[in-house]
Scaffold this active site. Structure first.
Site, PDB file in Angstrom:
ATOM      1  CG  ASP A   1      36.401  31.030  35.889  1.00 24.72           C
ATOM      2  OD1 ASP A   1      37.126  31.895  35.346  1.00 24.72           O
ATOM      3  OD2 ASP A   1      36.017  31.124  37.073  1.00 24.72           O
TER       4      ASP A   1
ATOM      5  CD  GLU B   1      49.995  34.838  29.858  1.00 30.88           C
ATOM      6  OE1 GLU B   1      49.332  33.913  30.326  1.00 30.88           O
ATOM      7  OE2 GLU B   1      51.093  35.181  30.330  1.00 30.88           O
TER       8      GLU B   1
ATOM      9  CG  ASP C   1      45.323  48.530  29.969  1.00 27.85           C
ATOM     10  OD1 ASP C   1      45.220  47.704  29.052  1.00 27.85           O
ATOM     11  OD2 ASP C   1      44.346  48.980  30.603  1.00 27.85           O
TER      12      ASP C   1
ATOM     13  CG  ASP D   1      40.745  40.748  35.934  1.00 31.33           C
ATOM     14  OD1 ASP D   1      40.650  39.865  36.791  1.00 31.33           O
ATOM     15  OD2 ASP D   1      41.766  41.451  35.784  1.00 31.33           O
TER      16      ASP D   1
ATOM     17  CD  GLU E   1      49.035  40.798  35.974  1.00 31.07           C
ATOM     18  OE1 GLU E   1      48.403  39.877  35.437  1.00 31.07           O
ATOM     19  OE2 GLU E   1      48.465  41.729  36.581  1.00 31.07           O
TER      20      GLU E   1
ATOM     21  CE  LYS F   1      32.659  47.426  42.507  1.00 22.76           C
ATOM     22  NZ  LYS F   1      33.661  48.189  43.243  1.00 22.76           N
TER      23      LYS F   1
HETATM   24  C1  LIG Z   1      41.733  36.787  36.535  1.00 22.79           C
HETATM   25  S1  LIG Z   1      43.428  37.109  36.431  1.00 22.79           S
HETATM   26  C2  LIG Z   1      44.014  35.680  35.542  1.00 22.79           C
HETATM   27  C3  LIG Z   1      45.503  35.544  35.618  1.00 22.79           C
HETATM   28  C4  LIG Z   1      46.063  34.317  34.867  1.00 22.79           C
HETATM   29  N1  LIG Z   1      45.903  34.471  33.430  1.00 22.79           N
HETATM   30  C5  LIG Z   1      45.385  33.071  35.335  1.00 22.79           C
HETATM   31  O1  LIG Z   1      44.622  32.482  34.548  1.00 22.79           O
HETATM   32  O2  LIG Z   1      45.630  32.661  36.500  1.00 22.79           O
HETATM   33  C6  LIG Z   1      43.560  38.382  35.179  1.00 22.79           C
HETATM   34  C7  LIG Z   1      44.872  39.128  35.232  1.00 22.79           C
HETATM   35  O3  LIG Z   1      44.928  40.037  34.130  1.00 22.79           O
HETATM   36  C8  LIG Z   1      45.521  41.257  34.539  1.00 22.79           C
HETATM   37  N2  LIG Z   1      44.990  42.264  33.595  1.00 22.79           N
HETATM   38  C9  LIG Z   1      43.703  42.639  33.472  1.00 22.79           C
HETATM   39  N3  LIG Z   1      43.559  43.508  32.460  1.00 22.79           N
HETATM   40  C10 LIG Z   1      44.795  43.693  31.920  1.00 22.79           C
HETATM   41  C11 LIG Z   1      45.299  44.479  30.852  1.00 22.79           C
HETATM   42  N4  LIG Z   1      44.482  45.242  30.139  1.00 22.79           N
HETATM   43  N5  LIG Z   1      46.630  44.445  30.568  1.00 22.79           N
HETATM   44  C12 LIG Z   1      47.455  43.659  31.308  1.00 22.79           C
HETATM   45  N6  LIG Z   1      47.031  42.881  32.349  1.00 22.79           N
HETATM   46  C13 LIG Z   1      45.720  42.891  32.647  1.00 22.79           C
HETATM   47  C14 LIG Z   1      45.052  41.411  35.965  1.00 22.79           C
HETATM   48  O4  LIG Z   1      45.902  42.229  36.727  1.00 22.79           O
HETATM   49  C15 LIG Z   1      45.053  39.971  36.470  1.00 22.79           C
HETATM   50  O5  LIG Z   1      46.270  39.624  37.073  1.00 22.79           O
END
Ligand SMILES: C[S@@+](CC[C@H](N)C(=O)[O-])C[C@H]1O[C@@H](n2cnc3c(N)ncnc32)[C@H](O)[C@@H]1O
Length: 250
Positions: A194, A83, A135, A158, A108, A162
């Site tokens: 979404d 994930e 990351d 995400d 995460e 920007k």
């Molecule tokens: C919009 S949130 C969605 C979290 C969860 N999947 C949900 O649906 O509730 C996206 C998450 O991905 C993490 N994230 C974004 N880019 C990432 C990356 N390249 N590697 C690991 N985590 C990442 C962010 O910190 C954030 O917590």
């Protein structure tokens, strides 16, 4: 200590891409351009290491050799699901508990959230889940062998609105190539969003990729028992539409 509730914003209606700027940034992708927190190999010393009590939490750089050895064994011992962007981990903690015969790795970047997942996994006695606050785009191609992943879950990534942050998006051509390389033949990429414009962009990128087949909505059934993520719960509560996309590696 109780956990803070997630502060989800509704988000925009439009989804735009600054193609020229993104292309320029992607040309430097292999130098680590766009990694969240910067290229970890160039970070100054002094970043606090992960607490040692979490035996299944790691960072690729800085992990003890014995831990990495354990991790490598773990990654090879059972079908592997990964994930990216777990948030508070509602989905993966339950999904791993439902599938004790499979192995899971979740990323995460927010250290607090990653450690919260590690703590809950430990408390639940889950031995089939490892967690990283790296990351994922940095660590996955450096950690895993080609064709070693059974399923990728990328749920509500995400959108990085920007223009200067768009290079952080998970769904860019170079990282889609990494996903294709790491998935085993017939392996699955499961995506939710979404943000309608992002859904169309993801679909278009995957449809035009030679290694992916889809979208295949019939695969949803396989995940009917999955716990919804926090973002999905939020969307359900406010009536915001979202969609799932399923693509298979040829
Ligand atoms: C919009 S949130 C969605 C979290 C969860 N999947 C949900 O649906 O509730 C996206 C998450 O991905 C993490 N994230 C974004 N880019 C990432 C990356 N390249 N590697 C690991 N985590 C990442 C962010 O910190 C954030 O917590």
């Amino acid at each position: 200590m109780s956990d803070p509730s997630p502060l989800y914003r509704v988000g925009r209606d439009t989804f735009e891409t600054d193609e020229i700027r993104l292309q320029k940034a992607l040309e430097r992708y292999n130098e680590g351009k766009g990694l969240i927190g910067g290229d970890p190999s160039r970070r100054p010393g002094g970043i606090r290491p992960l607490p040692e009590q979490f035996s299944r939490a790691f960072r690729l750089l800085g992990a003890a050799p014995e831990k990495l050895e354990r991790l490598h064994r773990f990654l090879q011992e059972a079908p592997l699901e990964i994930e990216i962007g777990s948030g508070r981990g509602e989905f993966i903690l339950d999904w791993a508990a439902q599938h004790p015969d499979r192995h899971f790795l979740t990323f995460e970047v927010k250290t607090k959230l990653a450690l919260r997942i590690a703590k809950r996994a430990q408390k639940q006695g889950l031995t089939n889940l490892w967690v990283s606050d790296d990351d994922a785009r940095y660590t996955l191609p450096r950690l895993l062998n080609p064709a070693s992943v059974d399923v990728f879950h990328i749920l509500f990534p995400d959108p990085w609105w920007k223009p200067k942050h768009q290079v952080r998006r998970v769904f860019t051509p170079p990282f889609i190539d990494v996903l294709a390389l790491l998935l085993r033949p017939t392996g699955l990429l499961r995506v939710a969003t979404d943000v309608p414009g992002y859904a169309r962009q993801i679909q278009q990128l995957l449809e035009s990729h030679p290694d992916f087949v889809g979208p295949l909505p019939e695969l949803a059934e396989r995940f009917s028992a999955a716990t919804p993520t926090d973002r999905q719960v939020f969307c359900d509560e406010i009536g915001r539409p979202y969609e799932y996309l399923y693509f298979v590696k040829r």
